[in-house]
Design an enzyme around this catalytic site. Sequence first.
Site, mmCIF file in Angstrom:
data_model
loop_
_atom_site.group_PDB
_atom_site.id
_atom_site.type_symbol
_atom_site.label_atom_id
_atom_site.label_comp_id
_atom_site.label_asym_id
_atom_site.label_seq_id
_atom_site.Cartn_x
_atom_site.Cartn_y
_atom_site.Cartn_z
ATOM 1 N N GLU A 43 1.049 -7.940 28.635
ATOM 2 C CA GLU A 43 2.014 -6.590 27.632
ATOM 3 C C GLU A 43 1.017 -5.785 28.797
ATOM 4 O O GLU A 43 0.079 -5.600 29.833
ATOM 5 C CB GLU A 43 0.951 -6.146 26.385
ATOM 6 N N HIS B 87 5.066 4.162 19.863
ATOM 7 C CA HIS B 87 5.759 2.671 20.588
ATOM 8 C C HIS B 87 6.622 2.940 20.976
ATOM 9 O O HIS B 87 7.912 3.805 20.936
ATOM 10 C CB HIS B 87 5.875 1.417 19.098
ATOM 11 N N ARG C 287 2.127 2.540 27.196
ATOM 12 C CA ARG C 287 2.129 2.630 26.844
ATOM 13 C C ARG C 287 3.446 4.531 26.140
ATOM 14 O O ARG C 287 4.661 4.420 25.992
ATOM 15 C CB ARG C 287 2.480 2.758 25.216
ATOM 16 N N HIS D 181 3.709 5.367 16.220
ATOM 17 C CA HIS D 181 3.102 3.100 15.717
ATOM 18 C C HIS D 181 1.803 3.335 15.605
ATOM 19 O O HIS D 181 1.256 2.712 14.356
ATOM 20 C CB HIS D 181 3.428 2.886 17.418
ATOM 21 N N ARG E 209 -5.207 3.478 23.716
ATOM 22 C CA ARG E 209 -4.969 2.216 23.550
ATOM 23 C C ARG E 209 -4.622 0.745 23.720
ATOM 24 O O ARG E 209 -2.853 0.820 23.698
ATOM 25 C CB ARG E 209 -4.393 2.187 21.800
#
Length: 536
Positions: free
Chosen positions: A131, A248, A294, A355, A390
């Site tokens: 990711e 997100h 992100r 998100h 995060r």
Amino acid sequence: MTTQLASRRYLVDIDSISAQQLFTDCLVIGTGIAGLRAAIETAEHRNVIIVCKGKVKDSNTFKAQGGIASVLDEADTFESHIADTLKTGCGICDEDVVDLVVRQGPELIEQLLGWDTEFDLAGSRVATTLEGGHSHPRVAHAHGDETGRIIAEALIRKVRQNSNIRILEDFYSIDLLTNHENKCMGVIGWDNQRGPQVIWAAKTILATGGVGRLYRETTNPEGATADGIAMAYRAGAVMQDLEFVQFHPTTLYIAGATRALITETLRGEGAVLLNNKGRQFMKDYHEAAELAPRDVVSRAILDQMRKSESTHVHLDVRHFDKAYFAKRFPWINELLGSFDIDIGKDLVPVRPSAHYMIGGVKTDNSARTSIDNLYACGEIASTGLHGANRLGSNSLLEGLVFGKIAGQAVSKSTKATAAHLKHPLIKYQIAPSDRTRLDADDVRNSLRALMWRNVGITRSDQPLSEAQEIIRFWQRYVMDKVFDSPEGWECQNMLTASLLITQSAQKRQESRGVHFRRDFPDTDNEHFKKHIELTR
Ligand code: SIN
């Protein structure tokens, strides 16, 4: 940095003698990964009541797709996972917490395997994927993109088998009860079957999850209305980093469809973003392109949408083998199929949405909050793990590790039993309001639109001031009422939490991680390399 804000202590009248009462060593509020894990740990030595406002499966955990990050492969190292977490957190992670969480990951995932959690395997080891922000494939997944459901079901099985744990579903926790020394004594709540109920608890663990429903566009389930933040704030707990709301980048954007998450692991496995002219654009914004952090991807998408006056961009998965896609991403495959999207031919319309709440109730390394007898873990807690941003799939990991830590702290503390509870009589009465007409649904919808517009992916001073003015205006006639159903209490909590988020966002006059200020686009380490705290 601390601000004093005043408001009503409790949302409802309380007469602790006439309310129905339950007693427990430990009350856990919330049934996501953190709450369930905390209940299991606590129940080794104490009896536990675990409550949730809906059904036990109604959690953000249950909907998590991508996975849980951990060092599970010989070629990976703790140092690398720690470095990636710190880099993504943009200078304000708590390094001790990062170290602690990362190092406990493999053992706790091993334990989940022992509890029959069906992680996907590559040969004899847990399969891992990539990711954004991870320099190694370390995201474990289960049943493809149903990781959260599979983990939650394993933990729920374990909880149900434990005679020390009692589960109360459809129990809405209205307020934490505190005594004259501001020690937490449990909760006043609303049981769908029995009405108002007091649960007296020697220790209380808050694991109420996130705040996504404060925003018009969100990946979160209906229950994510920031109840835990509002409740803890009213009780006097210190709140930390509430300006850091993670958006997100890719949620499905089809009119009429819920804003379903389209997991980042798709980009980890080669899906690319295209603008409405069909051009791949992420390289214009970041060298890591689709695997940039992100916040970068979300802002890039927003920029492309503005430039082309479009409501969305596209995710291109046409090059995936269809059979592999159906096996690896079964949930998304079915969802897209239900909207007649043929992944071999069609592009997937996506845009960002709210998100994950990075900030929350401030906790220490033992999951203790600033209020005696009150612990917090999971998304509601601000442990310092994530800093200002995060790293993908570190949230399930944090919930697992801090759920265990909270449970250990409670079960080890002396006198943490219902037998030692010296609870006070609590009588609290609110003057009747003469403003009777209110459509709480309308307030909620207007609030969600306001938060999306003024306190969203990019922010600046004037819209933040305007948002506070409007929220305070709504509060004048919503907060003086005494509601008798969760819809009303949720509305009050949403207003409280939204105001706190907006105030924190205004205070941080710089851009860092997920908090981007158009009027302060640079990071200001001289003044803001620190946390922003709010307290009542
Ligand atoms: C995703 O699957 O993209 C979400 C995972 C996360 O939020 O960590």
